[in-house]
Design a protein around this motif. Structure first.
Motif, PDB file in Angstrom:
ATOM      1  N   ASN A 128       9.242 -24.223  49.120  1.00 36.02           N
ATOM      2  CA  ASN A 128       8.585 -23.931  47.841  1.00 36.02           C
ATOM      3  C   ASN A 128       9.268 -22.808  47.056  1.00 36.02           C
ATOM      4  N   ILE A 129      10.440 -22.362  47.536  1.00 32.04           N
ATOM      5  CA  ILE A 129      11.160 -21.300  46.833  1.00 32.04           C
ATOM      6  C   ILE A 129      12.261 -21.931  45.984  1.00 32.04           C
ATOM      7  N   SER A 130      12.264 -21.652  44.700  1.00 33.52           N
ATOM      8  CA  SER A 130      13.322 -22.192  43.847  1.00 33.52           C
ATOM      9  C   SER A 130      14.588 -21.357  43.990  1.00 33.52           C
ATOM     10  N   PHE A 131      15.706 -21.950  43.589  1.00 34.45           N
ATOM     11  CA  PHE A 131      16.989 -21.250  43.663  1.00 34.45           C
ATOM     12  C   PHE A 131      16.959 -19.968  42.820  1.00 34.45           C
ATOM     13  N   LEU A 132      16.399 -20.072  41.612  1.00 31.33           N
ATOM     14  CA  LEU A 132      16.349 -18.902  40.736  1.00 31.33           C
ATOM     15  C   LEU A 132      15.477 -17.809  41.324  1.00 31.33           C
ATOM     16  N   ASP A 133      14.345 -18.200  41.901  1.00 32.34           N
ATOM     17  CA  ASP A 133      13.471 -17.207  42.536  1.00 32.34           C
ATOM     18  C   ASP A 133      14.199 -16.495  43.677  1.00 32.34           C
ATOM     19  N   PHE A 134      14.945 -17.274  44.461  1.00 30.38           N
ATOM     20  CA  PHE A 134      15.607 -16.692  45.621  1.00 30.38           C
ATOM     21  C   PHE A 134      16.697 -15.701  45.214  1.00 30.38           C
ATOM     22  N   ILE A 135      17.553 -16.087  44.263  1.00 31.01           N
ATOM     23  CA  ILE A 135      18.629 -15.158  43.902  1.00 31.01           C
ATOM     24  C   ILE A 135      18.082 -13.941  43.157  1.00 31.01           C
ATOM     25  N   ARG A 136      16.930 -14.106  42.459  1.00 32.91           N
ATOM     26  CA  ARG A 136      16.342 -12.969  41.751  1.00 32.91           C
ATOM     27  C   ARG A 136      15.614 -12.022  42.702  1.00 32.91           C
ATOM     28  N   ASP A 137      14.784 -12.593  43.588  1.00 32.43           N
ATOM     29  CA  ASP A 137      13.909 -11.767  44.416  1.00 32.43           C
ATOM     30  C   ASP A 137      14.568 -11.293  45.712  1.00 32.43           C
ATOM     31  N   VAL A 138      15.538 -12.052  46.211  1.00 32.28           N
ATOM     32  CA  VAL A 138      16.171 -11.699  47.480  1.00 32.28           C
ATOM     33  C   VAL A 138      17.618 -11.265  47.271  1.00 32.28           C
ATOM     34  N   GLY A 139      18.382 -12.073  46.531  1.00 37.75           N
ATOM     35  CA  GLY A 139      19.802 -11.812  46.367  1.00 37.75           C
ATOM     36  C   GLY A 139      20.133 -10.465  45.778  1.00 37.75           C
ATOM     37  N   LYS A 140      19.266  -9.959  44.922  1.00 37.25           N
ATOM     38  CA  LYS A 140      19.574  -8.686  44.257  1.00 37.25           C
ATOM     39  C   LYS A 140      19.578  -7.490  45.216  1.00 37.25           C
ATOM     40  N   HIS A 141      19.007  -7.672  46.409  1.00 42.66           N
ATOM     41  CA  HIS A 141      18.894  -6.544  47.346  1.00 42.66           C
ATOM     42  C   HIS A 141      20.131  -6.366  48.228  1.00 42.66           C
ATOM     43  N   ILE A 142      21.004  -7.367  48.262  1.00 42.36           N
ATOM     44  CA  ILE A 142      22.188  -7.304  49.120  1.00 42.36           C
ATOM     45  C   ILE A 142      23.437  -7.480  48.258  1.00 42.36           C
ATOM     46  N   THR A 143      24.359  -6.554  48.341  1.00 48.54           N
ATOM     47  CA  THR A 143      25.568  -6.630  47.509  1.00 48.54           C
ATOM     48  C   THR A 143      26.572  -7.610  48.103  1.00 48.54           C
ATOM     49  N   VAL A 144      27.439  -8.127  47.246  1.00 49.39           N
ATOM     50  CA  VAL A 144      28.513  -9.009  47.698  1.00 49.39           C
ATOM     51  C   VAL A 144      29.449  -8.245  48.637  1.00 49.39           C
ATOM     52  N   ASN A 145      29.683  -6.974  48.331  1.00 46.59           N
ATOM     53  CA  ASN A 145      30.532  -6.157  49.203  1.00 46.59           C
ATOM     54  C   ASN A 145      29.973  -6.097  50.620  1.00 46.59           C
ATOM     55  N   TYR A 146      28.633  -5.944  50.718  1.00 46.22           N
ATOM     56  CA  TYR A 146      27.977  -5.889  52.029  1.00 46.22           C
ATOM     57  C   TYR A 146      28.170  -7.228  52.759  1.00 46.22           C
ATOM     58  N   MET A 147      27.977  -8.332  52.045  1.00 49.47           N
ATOM     59  CA  MET A 147      28.085  -9.654  52.663  1.00 49.47           C
ATOM     60  C   MET A 147      29.514  -9.947  53.101  1.00 49.47           C
ATOM     61  N   MET A 148      30.489  -9.526  52.299  1.00 46.81           N
ATOM     62  CA  MET A 148      31.892  -9.791  52.633  1.00 46.81           C
ATOM     63  C   MET A 148      32.398  -8.920  53.775  1.00 46.81           C
ATOM     64  N   SER A 149      31.688  -7.863  54.074  1.00 46.85           N
ATOM     65  CA  SER A 149      32.133  -6.976  55.149  1.00 46.85           C
ATOM     66  C   SER A 149      31.851  -7.550  56.540  1.00 46.85           C
ATOM     67  N   LYS A 150      31.018  -8.600  56.603  1.00 41.22           N
ATOM     68  CA  LYS A 150      30.691  -9.197  57.897  1.00 41.22           C
ATOM     69  C   LYS A 150      31.913  -9.943  58.444  1.00 41.22           C
ATOM     70  N   ASP A 151      32.182  -9.755  59.728  1.00 43.01           N
ATOM     71  CA  ASP A 151      33.362 -10.377  60.343  1.00 43.01           C
ATOM     72  C   ASP A 151      33.373 -11.882  60.154  1.00 43.01           C
ATOM     73  N   SER A 152      32.197 -12.522  60.337  1.00 40.26           N
ATOM     74  CA  SER A 152      32.140 -13.981  60.276  1.00 40.26           C
ATOM     75  C   SER A 152      32.527 -14.495  58.895  1.00 40.26           C
ATOM     76  N   VAL A 153      32.198 -13.740  57.847  1.00 40.22           N
ATOM     77  CA  VAL A 153      32.537 -14.132  56.478  1.00 40.22           C
ATOM     78  C   VAL A 153      33.986 -13.772  56.173  1.00 40.22           C
ATOM     79  N   ARG A 154      34.380 -12.571  56.512  1.00 41.99           N
ATOM     80  CA  ARG A 154      35.728 -12.101  56.182  1.00 41.99           C
ATOM     81  C   ARG A 154      36.811 -12.990  56.801  1.00 41.99           C
TER      82      ARG A 154
END
Length: 427
Positions: A128-154
């Motif tokens: 029941n969560i829309s894409f826009l709701d998710f990136i607005r309410d959740v995505g804004k709390h985690i930076t791309v820099n933080y996500m890219m620093s993870k070994d599995s992503v890098r």
């Protein structure tokens, strides 16, 4: 022994977040592990997280098993060289149902318990969560820099195949699982394999940033074999928990064939034997390694846990057929399916069933089935006592075989010497 101390000596602890041990010692704590439905059965690689949940519950804490109906649609990129194949919804639902049935065998779901196990499905809160709701309410709390620093992503970004946006967002989706369970189930701890550390800590960060709360985490090591081979794999592929995919006999054999080095490590991880019991078993094994005491106990404990006592007893008796001193009575108790399980890989020869009606002499039988190239060689082996039929030694060249010798109405097990077996099927 407290939970973390127990897991540490068993070799089931790798990374742990500060404060986790204190939280577990302070109060009954709810914790979860996620299982993505990539197949309709778990394999033995999933036994470690299952056992973590079991240890957690035995220590008085409350386990949640999360079946990833939503995350299964995305696919975890952690330490994968390329993107997973996407599954359709019908396949996912079938896989979820199969995994849920298995998890219910290994944890205590008695609702009267204060720490009864529960199964949750993240599709229930994501649908029941829309894409826009998710990136607005959740995505804004985690930076791309933080996500890219993870070994599995890098590692994927730096690799040849790159990483899709779908997989890049996986850690946010898994992190939100932890946040949702924290908010709705008071779940304060996530556990998993060490390859999940980046995803898990993203969850603790979301809980801190979105809810102002504190959450905890620890992981277990990913298993490898002493010879460098991949754990849980055989020449035929994965070793599954589903008996229709990997028979209890084959399952038992996997553990029985463990090297000494692996068995010493695995008996700590895959059994609930105490430290004192394990140390005694290892000491007894080292005094007489040829008896394989360690492997036999490991195989017993894990086969009983996964498949039950009856299947364990069958696996032991079946093993004696090819590798021990089983009697013809043991063979006679097997149905056709069990017989073929045990004798999988044994060379099979077809022979006319009508030939047995009047009785066929043993020498002609051995030559005409191709087990021996000639009657002369067959006769010599019989005379030297080197032939057994259905685990009974053939005493004379005058022996005749009739339908009364058949196993399950159409098979004969021929043993040539100590280690060579042949299965003859009357057709």
């Amino acid at each position: 022994m407290k939970l973390i101390e127990e897991l540490r000596w068993r070799g089931m602890l790798q990374d742990i977040m500060p404060g986790t041990e204190e939280q577990l010692n302070k109060e009954m704590t709810s914790a979860y592990i996620g299982f993505d439905p990539t197949a309709d059965s778990l394999h033995i690689g999933s036994l470690v997280p299952i056992l973590l949940l079991r240890h957690l519950q035995l220590a008085g804490h409350k386990p949640y098993a999360l079946v990833g109906g939503a995350t299964g649609m995305v696919g975890d990129p952690s330490f994968k060289a390329e993107e997973r194949k996407m599954l359709d919804e019908a396949t996912l639902q079938k896989n979820q149902a199969g995994i849920q049935r298995q998890l219910e065998k290994y944890l205590d779901f008695d609702a009267s318990l204060p720490n009864n196990a529960e199964i949750v499905n993240n599709y229930d809160w994501f649908r029941n969560i829309s894409f826009l709701d998710f990136i607005r309410d959740v995505g804004k709390h985690i930076t791309v820099n933080y996500m890219m620093s993870k070994d599995s992503v890098r590692k994927r970004i730096e690799g040849d195949s790159g990483i899709s946006f779908t997989e890049f967002t996986y850690q946010l989706i898994q992190g939100y699982d932890f946040y949702w369970l924290y908010q709705h189930k008071n779940c304060k701890l996530q556990m998993g394999g060490s390859d999940q550390w980046g995803n898990i800590t993203t969850g603790t960060e979301l809980i801190r940033r979105m809810g102002g709360g504190e959450a905890f985490a620890f992981t277990c090591p990913l298993l490898t074999k002493a010879d460098g081979g991949k754990f849980g794999k055989t020449e035929k592929g994965n070793v599954w928990l589903d008996p229709s995919k990997t028979s209890p006999y084959q399952f038992y054999q996997f553990w029985l064939n463990a090297s000494d080095e692996d068995a010493i490590k695995w008996i700590r991880i895959f059994t609930f034997l105490t430290k004192e019991e394990i140390e005694q078993i290892i000491a007894s094994h080292q005094e007489a390694p040829h008896q394989r005491i360690l492997q036999k106990k490991l195989s017993e404990e894990i086969t009983r846990f996964v498949h039950g006592n009856e299947e364990y007893e069958f696996a032991v008796n079946a093993s004696e057929i090819l590798f021990g001193n089983a009697t013809t009575e043991v063979l006679a108790r097997l149905n056709e399916e069990q017989l073929l399980q045990v004798l999988e890989g044994v060379p099979t020869h077809d022979y006319a069933k009508s030939t047995f009606d009047q009785g066929i002499d043993i020498v002609s039988f051995l030559a005409e089935t191709g087990i021996f190239p000639s009657k002369g060689e067959a006769r010599k082996m019989v005379q030297s006592g080197g032939i057994s039929i259905n685990k009974i030694k053939v005493e004379t060249v005058e022996t005749k075989l009739t339908p009364t010798n058949f196993l399950t109405g159409k098979y004969l097990l021929v043993q040539k010497g100590k280690k060579n077996y042949f299965l003859v099927r009357a057709v």
